[in-house]
Design an enzyme around this catalytic site. Structure first.
Site, PDB file in Angstrom:
ATOM      1  N   HIS A  46      -3.705  -2.498  -2.344  1.00  0.00           N
ATOM      2  CA  HIS A  46      -3.875  -1.297  -3.167  1.00  0.00           C
ATOM      3  C   HIS A  46      -2.912  -1.251  -4.350  1.00  0.00           C
ATOM      4  O   HIS A  46      -3.015  -0.321  -5.162  1.00  0.00           O
ATOM      5  CB  HIS A  46      -3.731  -0.035  -2.317  1.00  0.00           C
ATOM      6  CG  HIS A  46      -5.008   0.363  -1.656  1.00  0.00           C
ATOM      7  ND1 HIS A  46      -5.885   1.272  -2.197  1.00  0.00           N
ATOM      8  CD2 HIS A  46      -5.585  -0.052  -0.504  1.00  0.00           C
ATOM      9  CE1 HIS A  46      -6.933   1.423  -1.407  1.00  0.00           C
ATOM     10  NE2 HIS A  46      -6.769   0.619  -0.365  1.00  0.00           N
TER      11      HIS A  46
ATOM     12  N   ASP B 125       0.831  -1.211   0.000  1.00  0.00           N
ATOM     13  CA  ASP B 125       0.000   0.000   0.000  1.00  0.00           C
ATOM     14  C   ASP B 125       0.862   1.257   0.000  1.00  0.00           C
ATOM     15  O   ASP B 125       0.750   2.128   0.858  1.00  0.00           O
ATOM     16  CB  ASP B 125      -0.984   0.001   1.173  1.00  0.00           C
ATOM     17  CG  ASP B 125      -2.193  -0.890   0.924  1.00  0.00           C
ATOM     18  OD1 ASP B 125      -2.146  -1.692  -0.036  1.00  0.00           O
ATOM     19  OD2 ASP B 125      -3.179  -0.799   1.669  1.00  0.00           O
TER      20      ASP B 125
END
Length: 496
Positions: free
Chosen positions: A303, A270
């Site tokens: 992500h 992320d």
């Protein structure tokens, strides 16, 4: 379990309501809803969700379920949001916001066909609603694009972006006065790059593509699980989510020293999305990875995926600062990032957590094909999405993907695989870190004041080769330019 700050706030609110007069339980639930709405407006989503839950227990309505679904969406608990949206629609099939909430959750999970069905329902009920029509049209485009991409994916002669890049044809304008990458990455170049980014200036497209292409070719050569040896007496640092908070990333280096051959780092996924300086963050990390390939490590997070990047800002930011071609190049590159790391054969580090099924071994992980978008189940999914829970056993994930795993699951898995403890990230924590499962699992999160609203600290972990006991360093957020988080996110679907 010890009471949290959220618990204390909720208790105080409920005590104040008990001191007031109300005619019946319905009115009491309405008063609690009003308080929850204010906390939601103030972006205190944990308290809002808990207050909606109390009101639902007293007098459940479609509106209460719809409001709690919205709070869950803000907390990225898409599975819980889906469940609440279903309950809202079951209570009142004409409650349009229920369809909106369910569609938004499905969008976040990449289930675009299901989202499109709900947007169709909204448009049918509200044919003159411009916002509903815009969401329907945009979702339709995504579904059509997915069909097209699925069709051409069977074309084995299709070239990757990396294969079609012609970096030599990219001209450098005479007016460009930023860092220049003529040959190999140097320490001086990376430090100049950071200075350029701090001054809110860009690296030239030619050099950005050159860095990204070299990074792509390097990560393709890595195994799915990278094994790291930290020598006796040497320090090693593990960081969690950074989420495009470039100035906080720089602060980590100010506190703990820049990466080097004597100061190695692992960033646990992320890197991008939400924070509006994701481009600066990822190119800084790429610079250090290319400079110190054996002393700077990067693990994939949930992500680092196409769906998340489209929703939460990274794609929009790359398009704004560079080109769509670079977005596509990042998509290809992220698919090759390692899924986890093993330190001194004893510390297992992944972004999310452990597995829905018993019996997963390190060898199973090594054999996992990672060159893809994250699936909805299986080893790769769990490594990127799962979360620890305080009770034994496993539970469905509130996120809608992965699972929640208890202390017994962690203990058994560690014993089977000869692991001392698991380090994972993926969740905001008030102090930037948290111990779980009797010290066999730790969360580390390195984005302080997440999204400029959570007031949490960030933290990083340090160990030494002869002392694997984790030591935590919390730190506060630092100022950044007046560009809000999610500035490049897809506002059409409520992701900003």
């Amino acid at each position: 379990m010890a009471a949290t700050i959220t618990d204390d706030i909720v208790a105080t609110v409920l005590e104040s309501i008990e001191e007031k007069s109300y005619e019946d339980e319905k009115e009491k639930a309405g008063m609690i809803k009003d308080e929850a709405n204010q906390f939601f407006k103030d972006q205190v989503y944990d308290v809002a969700a808990d207050l909606y839950s109390v009101a639902i227990e007293i007098h459940p309505t479609a509106v209460l379920y719809g409001n709690r679904a919205q709070a869950y969406l803000k907390k990225e608990l898409y599975g819980s949001a889906l469940e609440d949206a279903d309950n809202a629609i079951a209570i009142d099939p004409s409650y349009v916001k229920g369809f909106y909430r369910r569609a938004t959750a499905n969008m976040a999970l990449g289930r675009f066909k299901k989202a499109l069905t709900d947007y169709q329902a909204v448009v049918k009920v509200c044919p003159n609603d411009k916002d509903a029509r815009a969401k329907f049209d945009e979702c339709s485009k995504i579904v059509r694009r997915q069909k097209f991409e699925a069709a051409i994916s069977t074309d084995h002669d299709k070239k990757t972006v990396a294969e079609t890049l012609d970096i030599n044809a990219m001209a450098i304008e005479d007016s460009y006065d930023g860092p220049r990458l003529e040959d190999k990455i140097t320490k001086e170049f990376v430090l100049q790059l950071i200075k350029t980014f701090k001054n809110q200036q860009k690296l030239h497209k030619k050099y950005a593509f050159k860095m990204l292409l070299e990074f792509y070719n390097y990560v393709k050569s890595l195994p799915t699980m990278v094994e790291i040896t930290v020598p006796t007496g040497k320090k090693f640092t593990i960081c969690g989510d950074v989420h495009g908070q470039f100035y906080d990333l720089c602060n980590i280096f100010e506190i703990n020293g820049y990466p080097s051959e004597t100061n190695p780092y692992l960033f646990n996924g992320d890197f991008v999305d939400r924070g509006s300086f994701s481009v600066e963050t990822i190119f800084t990390m790429i610079g250090f990875k290319l400079l110190y390939p054996n002393h700077f490590f990067m693990s994939r997070g949930n992500h680092e995926s196409d769906v998340m990047n489209k929703m939460y800002g990274f794609e929009g930011e790359v398009k704004a600062k560079y080109t769509q071609q670079m977005c596509d190049m990042f998509t290809e590159t992220f698919c090759w990032l390692p899924l986890c790391h093993l330190i001194n054969e004893k510390i297992f580090v992944c972004h999310g957590g452990l597995f829905k099924e018993d019996g997963v071994t390190l060898e199973d992980i090594r054999k996992t094909d990672r060159n893809r978008q994250p699936p909805d189940e299986g080893i790769m999914c769990d490594l990127l999405w799962s979360d620890p829970q305080p009770i034994n056993g496993r539970s469905p994930s509130k996120r809608g993907v992965g699972c929640q795993f208890g202390p017994d699951v962690t203990s058994k898995w560690c014993e089977t695989n000869g692991i001392e403890y698991v380090v994972r990230s993926h969740e905001v924590k008030p102090e930037g870190y948290e111990m779980h499962h009797n010290g066999q699992c730790f969360t580390v999160f390195s984005a302080p004041n997440y999204c400029d609203q959570m007031n949490n600290k960030g933290a990083f972990i340090t160990i030494t080769g002869d002392n694997l006991t984790p030591r935590f360093t919390p730190f506060d957020a630092v100022p950044h330019p007046k560009l809000p988080p999610m500035a490049y996110a897809n506002s059409l679907f409520g992701f900003n």
